[in-house]
Design an enzyme around this catalytic site. Structure first.
Site, PDB file in Angstrom:
ATOM      1  N   GLU A 158      59.185  43.556  56.925  1.00  0.00           N
ATOM      2  CA  GLU A 158      60.536  42.561  57.345  1.00  0.00           C
ATOM      3  C   GLU A 158      60.516  41.773  58.605  1.00  0.00           C
ATOM      4  OE1 GLU A 158      62.532  42.612  54.169  1.00  0.00           O
ATOM      5  OE2 GLU A 158      60.751  43.709  53.030  1.00  0.00           O
ATOM      6  N   CYS A 210      69.243  39.653  60.856  1.00  0.00           N
ATOM      7  CA  CYS A 210      68.479  39.271  59.872  1.00  0.00           C
ATOM      8  C   CYS A 210      68.709  37.708  58.649  1.00  0.00           C
ATOM      9  CB  CYS A 210      66.806  40.183  59.840  1.00  0.00           C
ATOM     10  SG  CYS A 210      67.536  41.113  58.412  1.00  0.00           S
TER      11      CYS A 210
HETATM   12  P1  NAD Z   1      61.062  44.312  67.784  1.00  0.00           P
HETATM   13  O1  NAD Z   1      59.772  43.746  66.940  1.00  0.00           O
HETATM   14  O2  NAD Z   1      60.848  44.201  68.913  1.00  0.00           O
HETATM   15  O3  NAD Z   1      60.888  45.814  67.339  1.00  0.00           O
HETATM   16  C1  NAD Z   1      60.635  46.778  66.548  1.00  0.00           C
HETATM   17  C2  NAD Z   1      59.781  47.429  66.490  1.00  0.00           C
HETATM   18  O4  NAD Z   1      58.662  47.661  66.666  1.00  0.00           O
HETATM   19  C3  NAD Z   1      60.268  48.670  67.256  1.00  0.00           C
HETATM   20  O5  NAD Z   1      60.182  50.344  67.267  1.00  0.00           O
HETATM   21  C4  NAD Z   1      58.567  49.081  69.090  1.00  0.00           C
HETATM   22  O6  NAD Z   1      59.452  49.482  69.758  1.00  0.00           O
HETATM   23  C5  NAD Z   1      58.330  48.687  67.848  1.00  0.00           C
HETATM   24  N1  NAD Z   1      57.281  47.772  68.115  1.00  0.00           N
HETATM   25  C6  NAD Z   1      56.779  47.195  68.902  1.00  0.00           C
HETATM   26  N2  NAD Z   1      55.261  46.947  69.518  1.00  0.00           N
HETATM   27  C7  NAD Z   1      54.611  47.014  68.795  1.00  0.00           C
HETATM   28  C8  NAD Z   1      53.508  47.509  67.986  1.00  0.00           C
HETATM   29  N3  NAD Z   1      52.742  46.559  69.248  1.00  0.00           N
HETATM   30  N4  NAD Z   1      52.916  47.453  67.321  1.00  0.00           N
HETATM   31  C9  NAD Z   1      53.843  48.628  66.681  1.00  0.00           C
HETATM   32  N5  NAD Z   1      55.106  48.859  66.907  1.00  0.00           N
HETATM   33  C10 NAD Z   1      55.857  48.146  67.329  1.00  0.00           C
HETATM   34  O7  NAD Z   1      61.995  44.467  66.802  1.00  0.00           O
HETATM   35  P2  NAD Z   1      63.508  44.830  67.277  1.00  0.00           P
HETATM   36  O8  NAD Z   1      63.964  43.105  68.510  1.00  0.00           O
HETATM   37  O9  NAD Z   1      63.741  45.884  67.023  1.00  0.00           O
HETATM   38  O10 NAD Z   1      64.196  43.700  65.823  1.00  0.00           O
HETATM   39  C11 NAD Z   1      64.453  42.618  65.768  1.00  0.00           C
HETATM   40  C12 NAD Z   1      64.332  41.575  64.785  1.00  0.00           C
HETATM   41  O11 NAD Z   1      64.339  42.912  63.847  1.00  0.00           O
HETATM   42  C13 NAD Z   1      64.707  40.637  64.474  1.00  0.00           C
HETATM   43  O12 NAD Z   1      63.585  39.317  64.816  1.00  0.00           O
HETATM   44  C14 NAD Z   1      64.826  40.608  63.318  1.00  0.00           C
HETATM   45  O13 NAD Z   1      65.273  39.438  62.277  1.00  0.00           O
HETATM   46  C15 NAD Z   1      63.997  41.555  62.429  1.00  0.00           C
HETATM   47  N6  NAD Z   1      64.998  42.243  61.785  1.00  0.00           N
HETATM   48  C16 NAD Z   1      64.616  41.820  60.194  1.00  0.00           C
HETATM   49  C17 NAD Z   1      65.335  42.462  59.048  1.00  0.00           C
HETATM   50  C18 NAD Z   1      64.801  42.172  57.714  1.00  0.00           C
HETATM   51  O14 NAD Z   1      64.538  43.090  56.851  1.00  0.00           O
HETATM   52  N7  NAD Z   1      63.971  41.784  57.402  1.00  0.00           N
HETATM   53  C19 NAD Z   1      65.537  43.846  58.678  1.00  0.00           C
HETATM   54  C20 NAD Z   1      66.521  43.369  60.545  1.00  0.00           C
HETATM   55  C21 NAD Z   1      66.078  43.426  62.056  1.00  0.00           C
END
Ligand code: NAD
Length: 480
Positions: free
Chosen positions: A246, A280
């Site tokens: 997502e 999002c």
């Molecule tokens: P992010 O991608 O920076 O981080 C999300 C998670 O991934 C964190 O727990 C982080 O520690 C982990 N992570 C980071 N690098 C990683 C790696 N290499 N391998 C595995 N895990 C890793 O996202 P964010 O800044 O926390 O959230 C905001 C983003 O989430 C926005 O782009 C938003 O649109 C999206 N979002 C989407 C939905 C949806 O339903 N489509 C819902 C909420 C948020």
């Protein structure tokens, strides 16, 4: 100062190193959470793997009973949980309370599937044969979470995983881990079998990456940004592990000439300021018919101007801060770029002069054109760019001109245009004459770079199941 511990195999475990958690509305440290290691990831996955076979053997209704007990605990602790979320994430307390209650309802909703999800019996081409299609759990699920709806997203991963017989390892965002650790305490009180739920915190590039690439993880259910989603796919690919992603959005809102303008202004403005502009699925760009541009824009500026912001725990405000300094810098750079590219900052456009938190002014940008960066990159802040159009086709083409494909909306009284929009807007979700907010029984799934697979409802539940076909040949003549 609160200090939390990992939760692995039903035990709370300390680590040598910790991560500092900051309150974004005060910039003060509020807690320390464990900085997990590769060993912690291995231990958590091993525990989940060991617990899974007996968890799977329980009747689904018994697994559902545990889910309902957790939902009950959430309701009993709703105030504490809402304050924890608001303090570490910055959303206003009323929204944090909605998030907590919605999470409990979501758990109950998913528990209801226990008696409802089904396999199939298929007609065979042979005599005396049955073909059974079983729906079976995948095994160990890894849930990797973002910071924007940190508590609800635990349930969105855990509840469908549990009811279908999977165990789980959750990794929260380092920006908002406290609510997940409070959740772990509640799970512990419920007496869930050891190893069924595990919680590890740590850096994404270490703990998250190891989890996504672990050979005993059967599905990685991730919510977060596109670049991280790509890295997770790469890590999961090593073991051909299923991913459900997502990712980000860039939701277009189309406002036709015949729209109820007040309804559109109210819904789009709320969409832009809810959770401080960090959702999002919320409207990130508006396409307004040229004939109503003036009225729409002046009403939108008025609505955005009246939006109040401040410390969400201490004041009655519409918005809190952004999650961190990096987020503020990102929003400001997109606004500056739009200005450079010829747009007009009609309202806001600045970082307020206050030292206490990561705030950003409610902002409206006009004279925006489709080629500007602000129309293509996720803003994730209280900033609304407005583009005008003259024909329906032009609006649809501009809406579809995006690498994202999560949600979209259209405001019109014309049923023909509404129906055309259903088919022609190439996004996973379209809202007609209403705010962007999905239902738990729907299906939240992004197209293009917004993701793979989806969450919620029957189809979200099925993400956590795999099918197995059994051909059973029997002998009609056997008497004993
Ligand atoms: P992010 O991608 O920076 O981080 C999300 C998670 O991934 C964190 O727990 C982080 O520690 C982990 N992570 C980071 N690098 C990683 C790696 N290499 N391998 C595995 N895990 C890793 O996202 P964010 O800044 O926390 O959230 C905001 C983003 O989430 C926005 O782009 C938003 O649109 C999206 N979002 C989407 C939905 C949806 O339903 N489509 C819902 C909420 C948020």
């Amino acid at each position: 100062m609160k200090k939390y511990k990992l939760y692995i195999n039903g035990e709370f475990i300390s680590t040598n190193e910790n991560i500092e958690v900051i309150n974004p509305s005060s910039k003060q440290t509020i807690s320390y959470v464990p900085k997990g290691s590769e060993t912690d990831v291995n231990n958590a996955v091993e525990a989940a793997n060991k617990a899974q076979s007996s968890w799977e053997k329980l009747p689904a209704i018994q697994r559902a009973e545990y889910i309902k007990k957790i939902a009950q605990k959430i309701r009993e602790n709703a105030n504490m949980l809402a304050k924890t979320i608001s303090q570490e994430q910055g959303k206003v307390l009323s929204l944090a309370t909605i998030e907590v209650n919605f999470t409990a309802d979501y758990m109950d909703y998913m528990a209801e599937w226990a008696r409802r999800y089904e396999g199939e019996i298929i007609q065979s081409d042979r005599p005396n044969e049955n073909i059974f299609l079983f729906k079976l759990p995948i095994g160990v699920a890894a849930g990797i979470l973002p910071w924007n709806f940190p508590f609800f997203l635990i349930a969105r991963k855990l509840a469908p995983a549990f009811v279908t017989g999977n165990t789980i390892v959750i990794k929260p965002s380092s920006d908002t881990p406290n609510n997940a650790f409070e959740f772990a305490k509640l799970v512990d009180e419920v007496g869930l079998p050891k190893g069924v739920f595990n919680l590890i915190s740590g850096s994404g590039s270490e703990v998250g990456d190891k989890l996504a690439g672990h050979e005993k993880v059967g599905i990685v259910s991730f919510t977060g940004s596109v670049p991280t989603g790509v890295k997770i796919m790469e890590s999961a690919a090593k073991n051909v592990t299923k991913v459900s992603l997502e990712l980000g959005g860039k939701a277009p809102a189309i406002v036709m000439a015949d729209a109820d303008i007040d309804l559109a202004v109210e819904a789009i403005k709320n969409s832009r300021v809810i959770n401080n502009g960090q959702v999002c699925n919320c409207a990130e760009r508006v396409y307004v018919h040229k004939s109503i541009e003036k009225e729409f824009t002046s009403k939108m500026i008025k609505a955005m101007k009246s939006t109040t912001y401040g410390n969400p725990l201490e004041e009655e405000v519409d918005m809190g801060p952004l999650i961190n300094q990096e987020a503020v810098n990102h929003v400001q750079s997109l606004v500056n770029k739009a200005k450079e590219q010829g747009a007009t900052i009609a309202l806001g456009g600045k970082i307020p002069k206050r030292e206490d938190g990561f705030y950003y002014e409610p902002t409206v940008i006009t004279d925006v054109t489709q080629d500007m960066n602000i129309i293509h990159e996720e803003i994730f802040g209280p900033v609304l760019p407005i583009v005008t159009f003259e024909t329906f086709d032009e609006a649809i083409n501009m809406a579809n001109d995006s690498e994202f494909g999560l949600t979209s909306s259209i405001y019109t009284q014309n049923i023909d245009l509404a129906m055309r929009a259903c088919k022609e807007i190439k996004f996973g979700e379209t809202y007609i004459n209403r705010e962007n907010f999905e239902a738990m029984q729907g299906f939240h799934a992004g197209w293009r770079k917004s993701g793979i697979g989806g969450a919620d409802g029957k189809h979200g539940l099925e993400e956590f199941l795999q099918t197995k076909v059994v051909y059973l040949q029997y002998n009609m003549n056997k008497q004993q």
